[in-house]
Design an enzyme around this catalytic site. Sequence first.
Site, PDB file in Angstrom:
ATOM      1  N   CYS A  53       0.711  -1.176  -0.031  1.00 40.40           N
ATOM      2  CA  CYS A  53      -0.048  -0.003   0.083  1.00 40.40           C
ATOM      3  C   CYS A  53       0.901   1.227  -0.095  1.00 40.40           C
ATOM      4  CB  CYS A  53      -0.973  -0.028   1.172  1.00 40.40           C
ATOM      5  SG  CYS A  53      -0.097  -0.088   2.933  1.00 40.40           S
ATOM      6  N   GLN A 121       6.188  -9.194   3.485  1.00 41.04           N
ATOM      7  CA  GLN A 121       5.745  -8.620   2.244  1.00 41.04           C
ATOM      8  C   GLN A 121       6.772  -8.886   1.006  1.00 41.04           C
ATOM      9  OE1 GLN A 121       4.501  -4.650   3.299  1.00 41.04           O
ATOM     10  NE2 GLN A 121       2.302  -5.376   3.158  1.00 41.04           N
ATOM     11  N   ALA A 191     -16.625   1.368  18.714  1.00 41.35           N
ATOM     12  CA  ALA A 191     -16.073   0.126  18.036  1.00 41.35           C
ATOM     13  C   ALA A 191     -15.574   0.868  16.662  1.00 41.35           C
ATOM     14  CB  ALA A 191     -17.384  -0.572  17.602  1.00 41.35           C
ATOM     15  N   ALA A 195     -10.309   1.747  18.415  1.00 42.90           N
ATOM     16  CA  ALA A 195     -10.788   0.580  19.165  1.00 42.90           C
ATOM     17  C   ALA A 195     -10.443  -0.962  18.523  1.00 42.90           C
ATOM     18  CB  ALA A 195     -12.533   0.691  19.503  1.00 42.90           C
TER      19      ALA A 195
END
Length: 449
Positions: A53, A121, A191, A195
């Site tokens: 990424c 990776q 959430a 978290a």
Amino acid sequence: MEEHILVVGINHKTAPVEVREKVASKIFTVSNSLKELSMNEEVLEEFMVLSTCNRVEWFAVSRDPERTSQLLCNLLGDGVGNPFPPEFLYFHQDLDAVRHIFRVASGLDSMIMGEPQILGQIKDAYRKAAQEKTVGVILNRLLHKTFSVAKRVRSETGVGCRAVSVSYAAVELAKKIFGTLQGKSILLIGAGEMAELAAEHFMRSGASHLVIANRTMERAMELAKKFRAATIPFSHIIDAFETVDVVLSSTGSPEPIIKREDVKACMKKRKHKPLFLIDIAVPRDIEPSVNDLDNVYLYDIDDLQGVVEWNKEERRREAARAEHIIDEETIKFQYWLQTLDVVPTIIAMRRKAEEIRSVELKKTISQLSHLSDIEKEAIAKMTESIVKKMLHDPIMFIKRKASRSSKQFYVDLVQQVFNLPMRNDGDSSELELPEEEENGIKNKSPGCR
């Protein structure tokens, strides 16, 4: 013509995310194009691609670095529009390329210094290239050396230690308070992403029980399923304070949802057993005065950010030690590269010795028909050992001369002394240097040409 190691790439420092996304989406097509071109043109000897990424990089071995670099740029341009913007690209060649690969694998070039995921990776990228047979002698050796360098950096420095994210810092603080999180119960209020990251770190650190409370029950259940956790109604969070050991709160409430008096009442019910509260919400979810209660430890986002910054500075100090290791290993790899020029002579020397040994052994065995199979095998092993020991000093002599500017003189000398019929096809498949010989060379896989 001399072979060169190349790195051509873009990363989070040189190209915006929208450019990296486009390149990453085209990487499969580009890799196939490279393979096709390398089979039809003598541009690439070896290559592999690393795509994450935060970076897309090509590691290549080429006899024409300028032409290869242009080829890679053109293929990149096919993904985002030709010509590819040069300001997004970086190029490394030979020892600079080696050093760059070592730094990347060690986490020194990552967005978060010292992060370990990049090594896995690179291993995946190398495994794929090996399966597709696009790597050979040089990249094989370089990548295996890269893995050992990264391991050495991890074991000899603290560049990958200490929390450098708020979520991880929260977990590290909890471990300091309790000594261990084994068997501890955790309550997550909210959430969101922070978290979720904290939940992952808590579970990895040995927490035995996770409870999730969120205003949106669907999201709480989604997170609970991922971590095999329990859920409770958002309105019952204070009740859960009686049994949990750690509370992490990260809601979007505009005002505190946890009051001092509520926590004080809970502490009586839990008989003043220590309670660790982590408030990473902005605005804060927990009244600051809660920290005044006995056996209650409250940390907010500023406390954690201070820990993170201190840890980042510690990693930067350790990075200096890591850079020293990488410089040292780069020089060692340079010595190995220099031995490549003498490898054909070494292989020819061993091939000729083996041919002589084989012929003489066969002649001798044929005249000793009374020998058992075990005795014949013992004689064969003895002759192998004699040849190996006789050649050891000449081989080490020529390898020591490999780093000198006058190495060709010594190569010619050894070829004349041993009367070696040198082959020009570069084939090293018939005979390998033994493992115990310093800087041994592995067989070259059928790579791209």
